[in-house]
Design an enzyme around this catalytic site. Structure first.
Site, PDB file in Angstrom:
ATOM      1  N   ASP A 250      -9.840 -88.100 -22.097  1.00  0.00           N
ATOM      2  CA  ASP A 250      -9.099 -86.863 -21.873  1.00  0.00           C
ATOM      3  C   ASP A 250     -10.097 -85.721 -21.632  1.00  0.00           C
ATOM      4  OD1 ASP A 250      -7.616 -84.303 -22.687  1.00  0.00           O
ATOM      5  OD2 ASP A 250      -6.007 -85.794 -22.744  1.00  0.00           O
ATOM      6  N   ILE A 251      -9.792 -84.849 -20.699  1.00  0.00           N
ATOM      7  CA  ILE A 251     -10.722 -83.750 -20.414  1.00  0.00           C
ATOM      8  C   ILE A 251     -10.647 -82.636 -21.460  1.00  0.00           C
ATOM      9  CG2 ILE A 251     -10.870 -84.209 -17.935  1.00  0.00           C
ATOM     10  CD1 ILE A 251      -8.959 -81.807 -17.506  1.00  0.00           C
TER      11      ILE A 251
ATOM     12  N   ASN B 111       4.165 -88.333 -24.389  1.00  0.00           N
ATOM     13  CA  ASN B 111       5.055 -87.193 -24.174  1.00  0.00           C
ATOM     14  C   ASN B 111       5.969 -87.528 -23.002  1.00  0.00           C
ATOM     15  OD1 ASN B 111       3.660 -85.693 -26.166  1.00  0.00           O
ATOM     16  ND2 ASN B 111       2.123 -85.105 -24.667  1.00  0.00           N
TER      17      ASN B 111
ATOM     18  N   GLY C 181       6.922 -82.190 -23.948  1.00  0.00           N
ATOM     19  CA  GLY C 181       5.534 -81.762 -23.843  1.00  0.00           C
ATOM     20  C   GLY C 181       4.744 -82.421 -22.732  1.00  0.00           C
ATOM     21  N   GLN C 182       5.410 -83.166 -21.851  1.00  0.00           N
ATOM     22  CA  GLN C 182       4.692 -83.825 -20.759  1.00  0.00           C
ATOM     23  C   GLN C 182       4.247 -82.785 -19.737  1.00  0.00           C
ATOM     24  OE1 GLN C 182       6.900 -86.974 -18.825  1.00  0.00           O
ATOM     25  NE2 GLN C 182       5.107 -87.683 -17.697  1.00  0.00           N
TER      26      GLN C 182
ATOM     27  N   HIS D  58       1.743 -91.695 -19.182  1.00  0.00           N
ATOM     28  CA  HIS D  58       0.427 -91.867 -19.789  1.00  0.00           C
ATOM     29  C   HIS D  58       0.553 -91.900 -21.303  1.00  0.00           C
ATOM     30  CE1 HIS D  58       0.969 -87.492 -19.268  1.00  0.00           C
ATOM     31  NE2 HIS D  58       0.131 -87.297 -20.293  1.00  0.00           N
TER      32      HIS D  58
ATOM     33  N   HIS E 189      -1.507 -91.285 -24.717  1.00  0.00           N
ATOM     34  CA  HIS E 189      -2.684 -90.700 -25.360  1.00  0.00           C
ATOM     35  C   HIS E 189      -3.078 -91.601 -26.523  1.00  0.00           C
ATOM     36  CE1 HIS E 189      -2.606 -86.524 -23.688  1.00  0.00           C
ATOM     37  NE2 HIS E 189      -1.338 -86.832 -23.485  1.00  0.00           N
TER      38      HIS E 189
END
Length: 115
Positions: free
Chosen positions: A33-34, A89, A95-96, A102, A104
């Protein structure tokens, strides 16, 4: 395999945007994750464009099973041995932010308590 030319994750799958990969095979890709919430925080995504969990169909069950089995293996390989959190999400109210399914995977000592 379907993709959305405007989707940032589809662009990662196609190699148009670089990502620090933790895993890749014919069906899925995992990358860091960035904006990590913890010492280990990666995303696991299907290579096929599926917008969200709400868009899953019965034929996607093996893919989701594969993703669910991969997360613990990858966490262990990345040195997470005392538990982790898995979050998906779904939709705007869920919260997507990127509308490509994807998962997390967040590891480390209680990263969700970050203030």
């Amino acid at each position: 395999m379907s993709h959305d030319p405007n989707c940032i994750f589809c662009k990662i799958v196609q190699g148009q945007i670089p990502a620090k990969k933790v895993y890749e095979d014919d069906d899925v890709i995992g990358f860091h994750d960035i904006h990590p919430w913890a010492p280990v925080h990666f995303l696991l995504i299907p290579k096929q464009h599926i917008a969200s969990m709400a868009d899953l169909q019965p034929e996607h069950a093996p893919l989701l099973g594969k993703m669910s089995v991969l997360v613990p293996r990858l966490m262990k390989e990345l040195g997470v041995t005392n538990g982790f959190r898995t979050v998906v999400n779904t939709g705007s109210d869920g919260g997507q932010e990127v509308f490509h399914l994807h998962m997390h995977a967040i590891g480390g000592p209680r990263p969700w308590l970050k203030g």
